[in-house]
Design an enzyme around this catalytic site. Structure first.
Site, PDB file in Angstrom:
ATOM      1  N   CYS A   2       3.011   2.692 -10.663  1.00 24.92           N
ATOM      2  CA  CYS A   2       3.230   3.438 -11.902  1.00 24.92           C
ATOM      3  C   CYS A   2       1.982   3.441 -12.780  1.00 24.92           C
ATOM      4  CB  CYS A   2       4.363   2.809 -12.688  1.00 24.92           C
ATOM      5  SG  CYS A   2       5.905   2.746 -11.791  1.00 24.92           S
ATOM      6  N   ARG A  27      -3.261   6.174  -8.026  1.00 25.23           N
ATOM      7  CA  ARG A  27      -2.509   4.923  -7.965  1.00 25.23           C
ATOM      8  C   ARG A  27      -1.293   5.027  -7.052  1.00 25.23           C
ATOM      9  NH1 ARG A  27      -3.360   1.519 -12.910  1.00 25.23           N
ATOM     10  NH2 ARG A  27      -1.275   0.702 -12.626  1.00 25.23           N
ATOM     11  N   TRP A  74       6.236   5.194  -9.568  1.00 23.69           N
ATOM     12  CA  TRP A  74       6.372   4.790  -8.159  1.00 23.69           C
ATOM     13  C   TRP A  74       7.705   4.060  -8.082  1.00 23.69           C
ATOM     14  CZ3 TRP A  74       6.690   0.236  -5.234  1.00 23.69           C
ATOM     15  CH2 TRP A  74       6.369   0.356  -3.878  1.00 23.69           C
ATOM     16  N   ASN A  98       5.622   0.299 -16.998  1.00 20.99           N
ATOM     17  CA  ASN A  98       5.163  -0.216 -15.698  1.00 20.99           C
ATOM     18  C   ASN A  98       5.725  -1.619 -15.547  1.00 20.99           C
ATOM     19  OD1 ASN A  98       3.620   2.031 -15.412  1.00 20.99           O
ATOM     20  ND2 ASN A  98       1.638   0.984 -15.431  1.00 20.99           N
ATOM     21  N   GLY A  99       6.065  -2.005 -14.307  1.00 18.52           N
ATOM     22  CA  GLY A  99       6.572  -3.359 -14.077  1.00 18.52           C
ATOM     23  C   GLY A  99       8.064  -3.344 -13.827  1.00 18.52           C
ATOM     24  N   GLU A 473      -7.195  -4.922  10.388  1.00 19.27           N
ATOM     25  CA  GLU A 473      -7.578  -3.929   9.384  1.00 19.27           C
ATOM     26  C   GLU A 473      -7.609  -2.519   9.993  1.00 19.27           C
ATOM     27  OE1 GLU A 473      -7.807  -3.464   6.371  1.00 19.27           O
ATOM     28  OE2 GLU A 473      -9.289  -1.891   6.009  1.00 19.27           O
ATOM     29  N   LYS A 477      -5.351   0.474   8.567  1.00 17.47           N
ATOM     30  CA  LYS A 477      -5.925   1.737   8.085  1.00 17.47           C
ATOM     31  C   LYS A 477      -5.242   2.915   8.764  1.00 17.47           C
ATOM     32  CE  LYS A 477      -7.504   0.964   5.385  1.00 17.47           C
ATOM     33  NZ  LYS A 477      -7.862  -0.084   4.448  1.00 17.47           N
ATOM     34  N   GLU A 480      -1.553   3.302   7.566  1.00 25.15           N
ATOM     35  CA  GLU A 480      -1.461   3.721   6.158  1.00 25.15           C
ATOM     36  C   GLU A 480      -1.623   5.217   5.977  1.00 25.15           C
ATOM     37  OE1 GLU A 480      -4.565   1.205   4.260  1.00 25.15           O
ATOM     38  OE2 GLU A 480      -3.031   0.853   2.743  1.00 25.15           O
ATOM     39  N   HIS A 496       0.477 -12.719  25.522  1.00 18.60           N
ATOM     40  CA  HIS A 496       1.583 -13.600  25.126  1.00 18.60           C
ATOM     41  C   HIS A 496       2.757 -12.809  24.563  1.00 18.60           C
ATOM     42  CE1 HIS A 496      -0.787 -17.127  25.982  1.00 18.60           C
ATOM     43  NE2 HIS A 496      -1.800 -16.536  25.366  1.00 18.60           N
ATOM     44  N   LYS A 595      -1.915   2.373  -5.122  1.00  9.94           N
ATOM     45  CA  LYS A 595      -3.252   1.792  -5.106  1.00  9.94           C
ATOM     46  C   LYS A 595      -3.255   0.409  -5.710  1.00  9.94           C
ATOM     47  CE  LYS A 595      -7.684   1.951  -4.378  1.00  9.94           C
ATOM     48  NZ  LYS A 595      -8.056   1.728  -2.966  1.00  9.94           N
TER      49      LYS A 595
END
Ligand code: AGP
Length: 600
Positions: A2, A27, A74, A98-99, A473, A477, A480, A496, A595
């Site tokens: 948010c 964001r 968000w 926000n929060g 990573e 990437k 995402e 394994h 973000k």
């Protein structure tokens, strides 16, 4: 996640609100709205989906005002629809938030019993009603806000308008960041500096528990108990120029291509600061590194560096798990927190937990004024510039540049390596920007590979040593931004269990620099090929020189094995980018992602 904007000034603030919301689209959000106040009262307009929907709606209305707030949401409580979008307004009060309000269910029950009707499923809607309750009881707006804040539990940042106060904009912060900005035209409010109105030249970050009351020309700060406090704005130069895409289709692409500069600048900046860093590495017996997501993978790479170069033991934690394992922190330890945004709720909570246990804290952030930077004992700033793409690229390699410099610095101080070796390593880091440029020139090869996997259902990444976190990573990437299922593994771990997933044609990226583990990595590659997997080797001329003919490969520039993760990260970013481009996703704002993850 948010984002909040707010503005009060001598001109019409609607364009400023929309400009601020555009600047914080990065964001991540799923609905947007604004509320303004004028002689007719409060007007709230909100739309689900992209900001463009809201802009189109506003284009049909001649909305003008001197005071307003705006928000990109968000979704946490309630799906992304118009009713759940912010601002949440009743006849007298409008709020952006926000929060998370943790006790919203109890508050909702109470307010419902008091006769308030709820229109949304959000936790936020309790705030305007709670404030209204105290207004109805005869409290003045500022006092009603203050009383309402006493009833809220959780972490939040809010912006508030009152119908009866056309010339005031209120804000309060507990846990989530808020910054005020000022120009000759007036004052504004933002969840980060990018949300602030154009032309501001002074800023002030609210501290924990503070409230602000703004007029067109001035502001007043209050502490947790509503007592006035005095603090001045600081001079601020906006980085608006950095916010264009230049000739790139997406910010992520621009940011991938900035990395020779960002790594160079970060390395220089860090080298300059390290002699002054007040950490006595000779007395440290353990380092903890705590972070989330890509920053956590940077921490994992750094573990290899600190242990191999400086011989200091390192524990790595995912920030969301750290506090809950009741970690045993060494009395002579250092905890390092890595966060691009400097606002990640889990990382911040871990920092506060660690500080409360009396441990020294160092943060590595990309936003100098962020909460994590301000609350840690010392902070080093990556010189990556604003990172707009939700998927972290240049911030990751800049974090690695700091961590590599820090490991060499620690090794020097602890006399774990000879001065010649430390100078050699520093020269190798200094050479990285030109190797990054050479890797970027290979983009057409990464593009072909990226496009070739667009119809794959699964993709895997394997690597050993410090390239194991890089495999994680690379997979992160890809998933995402392309939404393809991808996983990273230590190459030796494949057999394994995960090898059960290998079937004909499944792409397996093998990160294979000539690093002393190459032979073993290539054996693992053979195991994949024997089961029909499509191996794509990312290596240097040595590793790619003797591969079986049927193996696809891209030859990256040879680099010192220690710093290979920085070079190979570029390749993985470009492969993910081109896969996503071929699939047609929104690369900069992938679905469901934010973000800056400011809730736990
Ligand atoms: C990276 O591509 C991700 N968007 C995400 O994993 C990110 O690294 C994580 O949320 C941590 O963010 P931070 O570095 O701002 O703390």
């Amino acid at each position: 996640m948010c984002g909040i904007v707010g503005s009060i000034n001598h001109n019409n603030i609607v364009p400023d609100l929309l400009a601020g919301l555009s600047n914080i689209e990065y964001r991540g959000y799923d609905s947007a709205g604004i509320a303004v106040i004028d002689n007719d009262g409060l007007t709230t307009i909100k739309r689900p989906g992209k900001l463009e929907q809201l802009k189109q709606e506003l284009a049909n209305q001649a909305l003008r005002s001197h005071t307003g707030i705006g928000h990109t949401r968000w979704a946490t409580h309630g799906c992304p629809n118009e009713a759940n979008a912010h601002p949440h307004s009743n006849d007298d009060v409008s709020v952006v938030h926000n929060g998370i309000i943790e006790n919203y269910l109890q508050l909702r029950q109470w307010l419902t019993a008091e006769g308030f009707r709820f229109q949304s499923d959000t936790d936020t809607e309790v705030i305007p009603h709670l404030i209204s309750l105290f207004l109805e009881q005869g409290q003045a707006p500022q006092q009603a806000l203050n009383t309402a804040l006493q009833h809220l539990e959780g972490a939040f940042a809010i912006g508030v308008l009152f119908r009866k106060e056309q010339d005031h904009l209120y804000a309060a912060r507990r846990g989530s960041p808020l910054v005020l900005g000022q120009s000759d035209q007036g004052l504004c409010l933002g969840s980060d500096t990018m949300a602030l109105a154009p032309g501001i030249d002074r800023i002030l970050y609210l501290d924990e528990g503070e409230q602000a009351c703004m007029t067109r020309d001035s502001f007043q700060l209050l502490d947790l108990n509503g007592r006035a406090i005095k603090r001045d704005m600081q001079a601020y130069t906006s980085q608006q120029d950095d916010q264009s895409k230049q000739n790139h289709k997406f910010y992520m692409h621009k940011e991938i291509h900035q990395q020779s500069d960002t790594v160079r600048n970060t390395f220089k900046h860090t080298q300059h600061l390290l002699p002054e860093l007040p950490v006595d590495f000779t007395r440290l017996d353990r380092i903890n590194i705590i972070a989330c997501g890509t920053s956590h993978y940077a921490a994992m790479v750094a573990k290899y560096w600190f242990e191999q170069i400086a011989r200091i033991p390192v524990d790595i934690d995912v920030a969301s798990e750290f506090r809950y394992r009741s970690p045993l922190l060494s009395r002579n330890g250092l905890s390092i927190f890595i966060s691009q945004s400097g606002e990640t709720a889990d990382t911040l909570a871990a920092l506060r937990y660690t500080k409360a246990l009396g441990q020294k804290t160092l943060s590595i952030v990309n936003v100098a004024q962020s909460t994590i930077a301000r609350e840690s004992d010392f902070s080093l700033q990556t010189q990556a510039g604003p990172e707009i793409g939700v998927a972290s690229t240049k911030a990751f390699t800049a974090q690695l540049a700091i961590l590599a410099s820090l490991a060499i610095h620690a090794a020097d101080r602890c006399k774990a390596i000879q001065i010649q070796e430390s100078n050699r390593l520093l020269m190798e880091i200094a050479a990285l920007p030109s190797l990054i440029d050479m890797t970027l020139e290979l983009e057409p090869h990464f593009q072909l590979i990226g496009e070739s996997i667009k119809d794959s259902h699964n993709a895997f990444f394997i690597g050993r040593g410090s390239n194991f976190p890089l495999a994680l990573e690379g997979a992160l990437k890809l998933k995402e931004i392309s939404y393809l299922h991808a996983e990273g593994f230590g190459a030796g771990e494949l057999k394994h269990g995960p090898i059960a997933l290998i079937e004909s044609g499944v792409p397996v990226f093998v990160i294979a620099p000539n690093d002393g583990l190459l032979e073993k990595t290539l054996s693992n590659m053979e195991e994949v090929m024997a089961r029909g997997g499509r191996c794509i080797v990312l290596g240097d001329h040595h590793s790619c020189g003797n591969l079986p003919l049927e193996v696809e490969s891209i030859t990256l520039p040879a680099c010192d094995k220690v710093f290979a993760p920085i070079i190979y990260a570029i390749a993985l970013q470009l492969i993910a980018y081109h896969a996503a481009l071929a699939i047609g996703t929104d690369v900069d704002q992938p679905r469901n992602l934010a973000k800056s993850v400011t809730v736990e």
